[in-house]
Design an enzyme around this catalytic site. Structure first.
Site, PDB file in Angstrom:
ATOM      1  N   HIS A  62       0.817  -1.212   0.000  1.00 14.36           N
ATOM      2  CA  HIS A  62       0.000   0.000   0.000  1.00 14.36           C
ATOM      3  C   HIS A  62       0.851   1.263   0.000  1.00 14.36           C
ATOM      4  O   HIS A  62       1.965   1.264   0.516  1.00 14.36           O
ATOM      5  CB  HIS A  62      -0.888   0.042   1.248  1.00 14.36           C
ATOM      6  N   LYS A  72       6.582   6.667   7.162  1.00 16.68           N
ATOM      7  CA  LYS A  72       6.141   5.820   8.269  1.00 16.68           C
ATOM      8  C   LYS A  72       7.337   5.331   9.075  1.00 16.68           C
ATOM      9  O   LYS A  72       8.423   5.147   8.530  1.00 16.68           O
ATOM     10  CB  LYS A  72       5.390   4.586   7.750  1.00 16.68           C
ATOM     11  N   TYR A 132       2.558   1.552  13.657  1.00 19.41           N
ATOM     12  CA  TYR A 132       3.306   2.485  12.826  1.00 19.41           C
ATOM     13  C   TYR A 132       2.835   3.910  13.007  1.00 19.41           C
ATOM     14  O   TYR A 132       1.680   4.179  13.264  1.00 19.41           O
ATOM     15  CB  TYR A 132       3.289   2.081  11.355  1.00 19.41           C
ATOM     16  N   ASP A 170      -6.718  -6.471  -1.636  1.00 26.25           N
ATOM     17  CA  ASP A 170      -5.295  -6.610  -1.971  1.00 26.25           C
ATOM     18  C   ASP A 170      -5.054  -7.641  -3.072  1.00 26.25           C
ATOM     19  O   ASP A 170      -4.037  -7.574  -3.756  1.00 26.25           O
ATOM     20  CB  ASP A 170      -4.483  -6.968  -0.731  1.00 26.25           C
TER      21      ASP A 170
END
Length: 182
Positions: A62, A72, A132, A170
């Protein structure tokens, strides 16, 4: 804190100093002043996310596009995952390259992922809690993704891909060559 470069520009492995004693352990998971001084990268995290997944769950690959791109800092609170980063920045000399790193609750490693990269992970333990920090807010309209088993990327997920658990969303992500631009 030990900072290790990866083959992807500005993607870094962060190894915090962990202090163990008879009570357990303590470590500083992030310090913005130390991070900026050690890396020269200025980042301001504004959103924290956490997920729980079971063995064989594969999330990704992603990314966010446009003004909603995200840097991130990822880590595992419980369990073990294989973390994967793909450089999507066409002006980068690591464009199209991938990087993998095992993250666990015993190695305490973290990965800093710069804006312009796709990200995913696969759970190797019975379960994993994955956390995250993001430097930008999530925006559904700015979502992008790449199919996890893209033949061009040829990622070694260190797992039987016939046994992975992947969301319907996904499973239909585009190949690298057809991914939405940043």
């Amino acid at each position: 804190m030990n900072i290790i470069p990866t083959p992807i520009n500005n993607c870094l492995i962060i190894e915090p100093k962990v202090f163990h004693d008879e009570r357990g352990y303590f470590f500083e998971s992030f310090n913005n002043v130390v991070f900026t001084n050690e890396t020269g990268i200025e980042v301001s995290f504004i959103q924290d996310n956490q997920s729980l997944s079971t063995k064989g769950v594969l999330r990704g690959l992603h990314y966010q596009r446009g003004e909603f791109q995200q840097a991130k800092l990822v880590r595992v609170i419980e369990g073990e995952v294989l973390d994967v980063v793909v450089d999507l920045r066409k002006d980068s000399n690591s464009y199209g390259k991938t990087f993998t790193q095992t993250l666990s609750d015993t190695n305490f490693k973290q990965v800093y992922i710069p804006r312009g990269c796709a990200h995913g992970f696969l759970v190797k333990s019975d379960r994993a809690i994955f956390a995250y920090k993001c430097d930008n807010l999530y925006n559904k309209e700015s979502e992008g993704g790449i199919l996890y088993n893209d033949p061009f990327l040829n990622i070694d997920w260190e797992y039987d891909l016939d046994k992975v658990i992947v969301s319907d969303k996904d499973k239909i992500l585009p190949l690298f060559e057809n991914a939405l631009p940043l």
